[in-house]
Design a protein around this motif. Structure first.
Motif, PDB file in Angstrom:
ATOM      1  N   GLY A   1       0.810  -1.207   0.000  1.00  0.00           N
ATOM      2  CA  GLY A   1       0.000   0.000   0.000  1.00  0.00           C
ATOM      3  C   GLY A   1       0.841   1.254   0.000  1.00  0.00           C
ATOM      4  N   VAL A   2       0.177   2.389  -0.203  1.00  0.00           N
ATOM      5  CA  VAL A   2       0.816   3.707  -0.213  1.00  0.00           C
ATOM      6  C   VAL A   2       0.292   4.475   0.999  1.00  0.00           C
ATOM      7  CG1 VAL A   2       1.140   5.821  -1.534  1.00  0.00           C
ATOM      8  CG2 VAL A   2       0.945   3.636  -2.726  1.00  0.00           C
TER       9      VAL A   2
ATOM     10  N   ILE B   1      14.522  14.200  -0.931  1.00  0.00           N
ATOM     11  CA  ILE B   1      15.877  14.297  -1.475  1.00  0.00           C
ATOM     12  C   ILE B   1      16.660  13.003  -1.327  1.00  0.00           C
ATOM     13  CG2 ILE B   1      18.111  15.464  -1.237  1.00  0.00           C
ATOM     14  CD1 ILE B   1      15.895  17.114  -2.592  1.00  0.00           C
ATOM     15  N   ASP B   2      16.610  12.411  -0.122  1.00  0.00           N
ATOM     16  CA  ASP B   2      17.449  11.231   0.109  1.00  0.00           C
ATOM     17  C   ASP B   2      16.681   9.964   0.477  1.00  0.00           C
ATOM     18  OD1 ASP B   2      16.739  11.651   2.789  1.00  0.00           O
ATOM     19  OD2 ASP B   2      18.658  12.566   3.319  1.00  0.00           O
ATOM     20  N   GLY B   3      15.359  10.085   0.597  1.00  0.00           N
ATOM     21  CA  GLY B   3      14.557   8.897   0.890  1.00  0.00           C
ATOM     22  C   GLY B   3      14.578   8.462   2.337  1.00  0.00           C
TER      23      GLY B   3
ATOM     24  N   GLY C   1      10.270   2.837   0.877  1.00  0.00           N
ATOM     25  CA  GLY C   1      10.343   1.584   0.127  1.00  0.00           C
ATOM     26  C   GLY C   1       9.355   1.555  -1.005  1.00  0.00           C
ATOM     27  N   GLY C   2       9.271   0.427  -1.675  1.00  0.00           N
ATOM     28  CA  GLY C   2       8.316   0.247  -2.756  1.00  0.00           C
ATOM     29  C   GLY C   2       8.520   1.234  -3.887  1.00  0.00           C
ATOM     30  N   ASN C   3       7.413   1.692  -4.459  1.00  0.00           N
ATOM     31  CA  ASN C   3       7.459   2.617  -5.594  1.00  0.00           C
ATOM     32  C   ASN C   3       8.019   3.982  -5.225  1.00  0.00           C
ATOM     33  OD1 ASN C   3       4.747   0.809  -6.070  1.00  0.00           O
ATOM     34  ND2 ASN C   3       5.884   1.143  -7.954  1.00  0.00           N
ATOM     35  N   MET C   4       7.999   4.303  -3.911  1.00  0.00           N
ATOM     36  CA  MET C   4       8.504   5.603  -3.491  1.00  0.00           C
ATOM     37  C   MET C   4      10.002   5.722  -3.734  1.00  0.00           C
ATOM     38  SD  MET C   4       7.267   8.423  -2.437  1.00  0.00           S
ATOM     39  CE  MET C   4       7.957   9.994  -1.900  1.00  0.00           C
TER      40      MET C   4
END
Length: 295
Positions: A222-223, A244-246, A255-258
């Motif tokens: 999920g998102v 910028i850096d996750g 994680g995931g698509n992000m």
């Protein structure tokens, strides 16, 4: 007679809209702005060829698993045969803002034209010019694999009557220029609500639950909710840093698509990144849908 009239009405209501070339005034492309729109929209996150590091190879092929079936992201490279290299500017503007293909068919809203319709025309045109500078990739992506009746494209004309309002982005004069820039980037090219919102039975974003989280577009996980219901403890700087850096404020990584989204937002200019952070921080707290209880 009733059947004939009904079919005639259906046909008239579902005619795919187009933007004629005559509607486009003379324009000098701004490739720097086009590149900014490319990263704001995260085009490579979906359209880059899966499992390769060069995010400029926009050959498509990513599978998006949904309750309607599986969508396969198309080739939007500059290849004149398999990509969009042979498209005219008006055809690109039409696809982005009207959801209509060069062949005159409705495009499925897995392509988020419901958000792109809010983009400024010059930004769309600059994006098209920038895409044409990227390398061509040969290979046409396979057709979508959708269940009946979702595989009947013409019915999307009715869907658009419900979910495609055709409204341009309207700045809020009571807000700062930074907030308005962030609102434009998030609601338009960034199309953040398309993933971060739940959808109704017809696949439309539920208006009062925007940004409260939803299923992942690839069908895995999920998102999260990005309203102040979940991000209350985050500062604008925390949000900016994550783009910028996750890395999140609690030293975790997205994680995931992000992960793919951050690869794009990290390349935005600092002012745009901070504007996005300011707008997201301003989203009012909304709890969203609760997970269904397991029996």
């Amino acid at each position: 007679v009733a059947v004939v009239l009904g079919l005639a009405a259906f046909w008239a209501l579902t005619v795919p809209a187009i933007v004629p070339a005559s509607a486009l005034a003379p324009h000098t492309p701004d490739l720097v702005n086009g590149k900014e729109m490319f990263y704001a929209g995260g085009c490579s996150a979906c359209h880059a060829v899966p499992k390769q590091d060069d995010t400029t190879k926009l050959g498509g092929g990513l599978a998006l698993n949904t309750s309607f079936g599986t969508f396969y992201v198309p080739n939007i490279s500059s290849d004149p045969k398999d990509g969009i290299g042979g498209w005219t500017e008006a055809q690109f503007v039409t696809a982005m803002t009207k959801g209509t293909s060069p062949a005159g068919e409705h495009l499925y809203p897995a392509f988020p034209y419901t958000s792109y319709q809010h983009m400024r025309l010059d930004d769309v045109r600059d994006l098209f010019s920038y895409l044409k500078t990227l390398p061509p990739v040969q290979g046409r992506v396979r057709d979508h694999d959708l269940r009946f009746p979702y595989n009947i494209r013409r019915t999307l004309g009715l869907w658009k009557l419900l979910y495609l309002d055709g409204k341009a982005f309207a700045p809020d004069p009571s807000k700062s220029p930074q907030w308005n820039r962030g609102a434009y980037l998030v609601e338009g090219p960034g199309h953040c609500a398309e993933c971060h919102s739940p959808r109704d039975a017809l696949g439309g974003v539920i208006p009062n639950l925007r940004f409260t989280g939803g299923p992942s577009p690839d069908g895995n996980g999920g998102v999260p909710n990005i309203t102040q219901f979940k991000l209350k403890a985050w500062t604008e700087q925390d949000i900016f840093n994550t783009l910028i850096d996750g890395m999140t404020p609690d030293a975790d990584m997205v994680g995931g698509n992000m992960v793919d989204v951050v690869r794009n937002t990290a390349k935005l200019n600092e002012a745009d990144g901070k504007a996005i952070a300011a707008y997201i921080k301003s989203l009012p707290a909304v709890e969203g849908l609760k997970p269904a209880s397991k029996k």
